[in-house]
Design an enzyme around this catalytic site. Structure first.
Site, PDB file in Angstrom:
ATOM      1  N   HIS A  24     120.920  66.224  -3.450  1.00  0.00           N
ATOM      2  CA  HIS A  24     121.626  66.625  -4.642  1.00  0.00           C
ATOM      3  C   HIS A  24     121.485  65.921  -5.963  1.00  0.00           C
ATOM      4  CE1 HIS A  24     124.282  62.951  -4.103  1.00  0.00           C
ATOM      5  NE2 HIS A  24     124.471  63.356  -2.440  1.00  0.00           N
ATOM      6  N   HIS A  43     121.218  62.024  -5.865  1.00  0.00           N
ATOM      7  CA  HIS A  43     120.051  61.544  -5.416  1.00  0.00           C
ATOM      8  C   HIS A  43     118.855  61.502  -6.471  1.00  0.00           C
ATOM      9  CE1 HIS A  43     121.644  62.779  -1.434  1.00  0.00           C
ATOM     10  NE2 HIS A  43     121.706  61.367  -1.189  1.00  0.00           N
ATOM     11  N   CYS A  63     135.483  54.397   9.844  1.00  0.00           N
ATOM     12  CA  CYS A  63     135.241  55.650   9.142  1.00  0.00           C
ATOM     13  C   CYS A  63     133.847  56.199   9.746  1.00  0.00           C
ATOM     14  CB  CYS A  63     135.196  55.782   7.689  1.00  0.00           C
ATOM     15  SG  CYS A  63     134.717  57.289   6.878  1.00  0.00           S
ATOM     16  N   CYS A  87     131.168  56.987   6.631  1.00  0.00           N
ATOM     17  CA  CYS A  87     130.539  55.811   6.160  1.00  0.00           C
ATOM     18  C   CYS A  87     130.103  54.893   7.211  1.00  0.00           C
ATOM     19  CB  CYS A  87     131.618  54.941   5.732  1.00  0.00           C
ATOM     20  SG  CYS A  87     132.573  55.143   4.375  1.00  0.00           S
ATOM     21  N   CYS A  97     140.301  56.359   4.589  1.00  0.00           N
ATOM     22  CA  CYS A  97     139.082  55.876   3.930  1.00  0.00           C
ATOM     23  C   CYS A  97     138.967  55.716   2.464  1.00  0.00           C
ATOM     24  CB  CYS A  97     137.811  56.591   4.642  1.00  0.00           C
ATOM     25  SG  CYS A  97     136.364  56.164   3.709  1.00  0.00           S
ATOM     26  N   HIS A 122     136.021  58.288   1.585  1.00  0.00           N
ATOM     27  CA  HIS A 122     136.018  59.729   1.910  1.00  0.00           C
ATOM     28  C   HIS A 122     137.527  60.388   2.066  1.00  0.00           C
ATOM     29  CE1 HIS A 122     132.144  58.457   3.330  1.00  0.00           C
ATOM     30  NE2 HIS A 122     131.570  59.582   2.813  1.00  0.00           N
ATOM     31  N   LYS A 125     135.026  64.752  -8.605  1.00  0.00           N
ATOM     32  CA  LYS A 125     133.817  64.486  -7.841  1.00  0.00           C
ATOM     33  C   LYS A 125     133.450  66.026  -7.730  1.00  0.00           C
ATOM     34  CE  LYS A 125     133.011  62.294  -3.289  1.00  0.00           C
ATOM     35  NZ  LYS A 125     132.207  62.620  -2.580  1.00  0.00           N
ATOM     36  N   LYS A 167     131.608  71.750  -3.875  1.00  0.00           N
ATOM     37  CA  LYS A 167     131.088  73.361  -3.820  1.00  0.00           C
ATOM     38  C   LYS A 167     132.537  74.130  -3.866  1.00  0.00           C
ATOM     39  CE  LYS A 167     126.732  73.764  -1.548  1.00  0.00           C
ATOM     40  NZ  LYS A 167     126.488  72.562  -0.511  1.00  0.00           N
TER      41      LYS A 167
HETATM   42  O1  ME8 Z   1     124.372  55.785   1.068  1.00  0.00           O
HETATM   43  N1  ME8 Z   1     126.346  60.274  -8.417  1.00  0.00           N
HETATM   44  O2  ME8 Z   1     122.887  57.381   1.396  1.00  0.00           O
HETATM   45  P1  ME8 Z   1     123.498  58.433   0.380  1.00  0.00           P
HETATM   46  C1  ME8 Z   1     125.491  59.026  -8.387  1.00  0.00           C
HETATM   47  N2  ME8 Z   1     121.810  55.907   3.424  1.00  0.00           N
HETATM   48  N3  ME8 Z   1     124.879  58.584  -7.192  1.00  0.00           N
HETATM   49  C2  ME8 Z   1     125.263  59.115  -6.090  1.00  0.00           C
HETATM   50  C3  ME8 Z   1     126.188  60.130  -5.792  1.00  0.00           C
HETATM   51  C4  ME8 Z   1     126.826  60.721  -7.246  1.00  0.00           C
HETATM   52  N4  ME8 Z   1     127.728  61.726  -7.135  1.00  0.00           N
HETATM   53  N5  ME8 Z   1     126.185  60.484  -4.513  1.00  0.00           N
HETATM   54  C5  ME8 Z   1     125.292  59.524  -3.919  1.00  0.00           C
HETATM   55  C6  ME8 Z   1     123.496  55.947   1.598  1.00  0.00           C
HETATM   56  N6  ME8 Z   1     124.740  58.918  -4.718  1.00  0.00           N
HETATM   57  C7  ME8 Z   1     122.917  55.065   2.512  1.00  0.00           C
HETATM   58  C8  ME8 Z   1     122.020  54.191   1.845  1.00  0.00           C
HETATM   59  S1  ME8 Z   1     120.435  52.118   1.535  1.00  0.00           S
HETATM   60  C9  ME8 Z   1     119.935  50.838   2.352  1.00  0.00           C
HETATM   61  C10 ME8 Z   1     121.442  53.118   2.452  1.00  0.00           C
HETATM   62  C11 ME8 Z   1     124.130  57.643  -4.325  1.00  0.00           C
HETATM   63  O3  ME8 Z   1     122.657  59.561   0.995  1.00  0.00           O
HETATM   64  C12 ME8 Z   1     124.853  56.686  -3.442  1.00  0.00           C
HETATM   65  O4  ME8 Z   1     125.393  55.749  -4.278  1.00  0.00           O
HETATM   66  O5  ME8 Z   1     124.872  58.623   0.767  1.00  0.00           O
HETATM   67  C13 ME8 Z   1     123.315  55.892  -3.193  1.00  0.00           C
HETATM   68  O6  ME8 Z   1     122.885  54.882  -3.824  1.00  0.00           O
HETATM   69  C14 ME8 Z   1     122.467  56.990  -3.185  1.00  0.00           C
HETATM   70  O7  ME8 Z   1     122.794  58.135  -3.789  1.00  0.00           O
HETATM   71  C15 ME8 Z   1     122.193  57.474  -1.500  1.00  0.00           C
HETATM   72  O8  ME8 Z   1     123.425  57.936  -1.156  1.00  0.00           O
END
Ligand code: ME8
Length: 501
Positions: free
Chosen positions: A17, A20, A125, A128, A143, A146, A296, A299
């Site tokens: 999304h 990422h 959680c 998480c 949590c 979440h 936040k 959808k």
């Molecule tokens: O946390 N705005 O994975 P993830 C900005 N696997 N950044 C965002 C966001 C948003 N709305 N939503 C998510 C994980 N992120 C773990 C990490 S690292 C060793 C393991 C950012 O897929 C989030 O803060 O939930 C994180 O840095 C990255 O996307 C991956 O999130």
């Protein structure tokens, strides 16, 4: 100097999304800038594939976790080139080389005496994959991330002696004020530590989907230990036949979002210390992208900005520019299609695109497509004098949006310069030929310098423009405002940011 930078690795229980994309783009901007300094850069991103959230999502679909991981990892991997992201490697935590190295490092933690077996009871959680400590839990046992009900869980686990690192972590924070950036996150991390550290689970017994604990095969490592170690393990096998670990470790920057602060700024340095490994230099914590309504993105609220839609309608450079420009890096920011359109039209098309097309067109019209080889305007050159050192300093602190603002002030200044000098008037006056030469040479040079500096943000457009100017070089060493125009021949410029239908 070697420079090693990483993003967080994404969970494969969902699809990519905008959050990422945002993190990958920001990290890419820094990596590209460091390459322009002739730095020896390694940029890592990838996917986090083990643990309960992935196992649960696979079960819900009735498929094997590996199948889900394969399918979604491919989506994340394929997204990177679409975003113009220039990562040097894409790690998957199901890579056998990663798993082997996780076992090696954590065996060392075990041998060093930082583990023990015990029974853990706490509020858990599942989304998480984390037990929450008392001061994190929201009222009603929810949590904090979440806002779903936490479960009280009791489990026989291997524990990591996080509490043994209380003093050493406090010392890290006392001695390295730039360990966590920005300052507000540094303070948040430090206060988590000073409020008192408790030991944490290192393994899970009832889960199969993970890296086996080498000294107790009934357990797999708790997913966060496996995941955090990606930053270290990747260097061992990213380049076939080579081990880059000694060259690039410790990392210069981990770029992460604010929801995973505790793992990176408290657990991670403790794990590294327990394994006798040096700590990363900086963890930069960015904010969250929110829907245009400030909530936040979800959808059901209909406030999601889909990166693929923006890419399709505006292109890669526009998405990159928009995200770096509209959301101050380190803070939360709202995003929406209207704002993308506004930035595209007013800044990319009008400010930068227009400056470039006017400059190139006037060189063709008035000087047969050759940049006059005359001294440039020292007054305009002065506007660029401090820019390069300022940008270096900002990029050293991952301040990608402030850096872009400084570049943009010059773009605007140059557009004012065009209006002030009015080359179309000079062209009508035979006595002003020298002044017209100087104006065109200065504008060509300004557009060149701006394009070199802005190229980490809009790599395709900037490179296109530099090629048209006959000066394709990207190195920052060549980004000083030159004292003369240079006599280069310019090509024809197609609109960089075309008007949309
Ligand atoms: O946390 N705005 O994975 P993830 C900005 N696997 N950044 C965002 C966001 C948003 N709305 N939503 C998510 C994980 N992120 C773990 C990490 S690292 C060793 C393991 C950012 O897929 C989030 O803060 O939930 C994180 O840095 C990255 O996307 C991956 O999130």
């Amino acid at each position: 100097m070697p420079f090693y930078i990483t993003t967080a690795i994404s969970y494969v229980n969902g699809v990519p999304h905008l959050g990422h994309a945002y993190e990958a783009i920001a990290t890419d901007v820094i990596a590209r800038h460091m390459r322009q300094r002739d730095g020896d850069v390694f940029f890592l991103t990838g996917t986090d594939e083990h643990g309960e959230p992935v196992a649960d999502a696979a079960q819900a679909e009735g498929i094997d976790p590996q199948e889900l991981a394969d399918r979604n990892a491919e989506r994340f991997k394929a997204l990177m080139p679409l975003l113009g992201v220039s990562n040097d490697f894409f790690i998957r935590t199901t890579d056998p080389e990663h798993e082997r190295r996780v076992q090696e490092v954590l065996q060392r933690v075990h041998d060093n005496g930082y583990t023990y077996k015990g029974v853990y009871e706490g509020w858990y959680c599942a989304r998480c994959a984390d037990f929450k400590v008392e001061n994190e839990i929201l009222e009603g046992n929810l949590c904090p991330i979440h806002e779903i009900a936490l479960e009280l869980k009791q489990e026989e686990n291997w524990f990591f002696k996080l509490s043994a690192f209380q003093e050493r972590l406090e010392q890290v924070y006392a001695e390295h004020p730039a360990f966590v950036m920005p300052l507000v996150r540094f303070n948040e991390a430090r206060s988590f530590i000073t409020s008192g550290l408790q030991d944490i689970s290192l393994s899970r017994k009832h889960l199969k989907w993970g890296v086996t604990v080498p000294w107790d095969h009934e357990h797999v490592f708790y997913v966060w230990f496996d995941a955090l170690l990606n930053y270290y393990t990747a260097l061992g096998y990213a380049r076939p036949g080579e081990d880059l670990t000694d060259h690039f470790w410790p990392a210069n920057f981990h770029i992460i979002g604010k929801d995973i602060l505790k793992f990176h700024t408290v657990f991670w340095p403790a794990i590294l210390m327990a394994a006798d490994l040096p700590l990363p230099e900086h963890v930069f914590v960015h904010g969250f992208l929110l829907g245009a309504d400030g909530r936040k993105m979800s959808k059901s609220l209909g406030n999601v900005l889909d990166p693929f839609e923006v890419l399709e309608e505006f292109g890669t450079d526009a998405l990159r520019f928009y995200l770096m420009r509209d959301v101050s890096f380190g803070s939360d920011g709202t995003v929406g299609m209207d704002a993308v359109t506004a930035r595209y039209e007013s800044e990319l098309a009008n400010d930068y695109g227009n400056l470039a097309s006017r400059t190139i067109a006037m060189i063709h019209r008035y000087r047969d497509g050759v940049v006059p080889d005359v001294p440039t305007d020292s007054e305009l050159a002065r506007e660029f004098e401090d820019l390069l050192p300022e940008l270096r300093e900002l990029m050293d602190a991952a301040e990608v949006s402030t850096a872009l603002e400084l570049i943009w002030r010059r773009v605007r200044r140059c557009n004012r310069y065009v209006e002030e000098r009015a080359p179309w008037r000079l062209a009508k006056d035979p006595d002003a030929a020298g002044e017209l030469d100087r104006t065109l040479a200065s504008l060509a040079e300004a557009v060149r310098v701006i394009s070199v500096l802005v190229s980490p943000y809009v790599p395709t457009s900037a490179q296109k423009l530099l090629d048209v100017l006959g000066a394709p070089e990207l190195s920052l060493g060549g980004a000083e405002f030159a004292p003369t125009g240079g006599g280069r021949r310019v090509a024809v410029l197609e609109p960089l940011f075309p008007k949309r239908a």
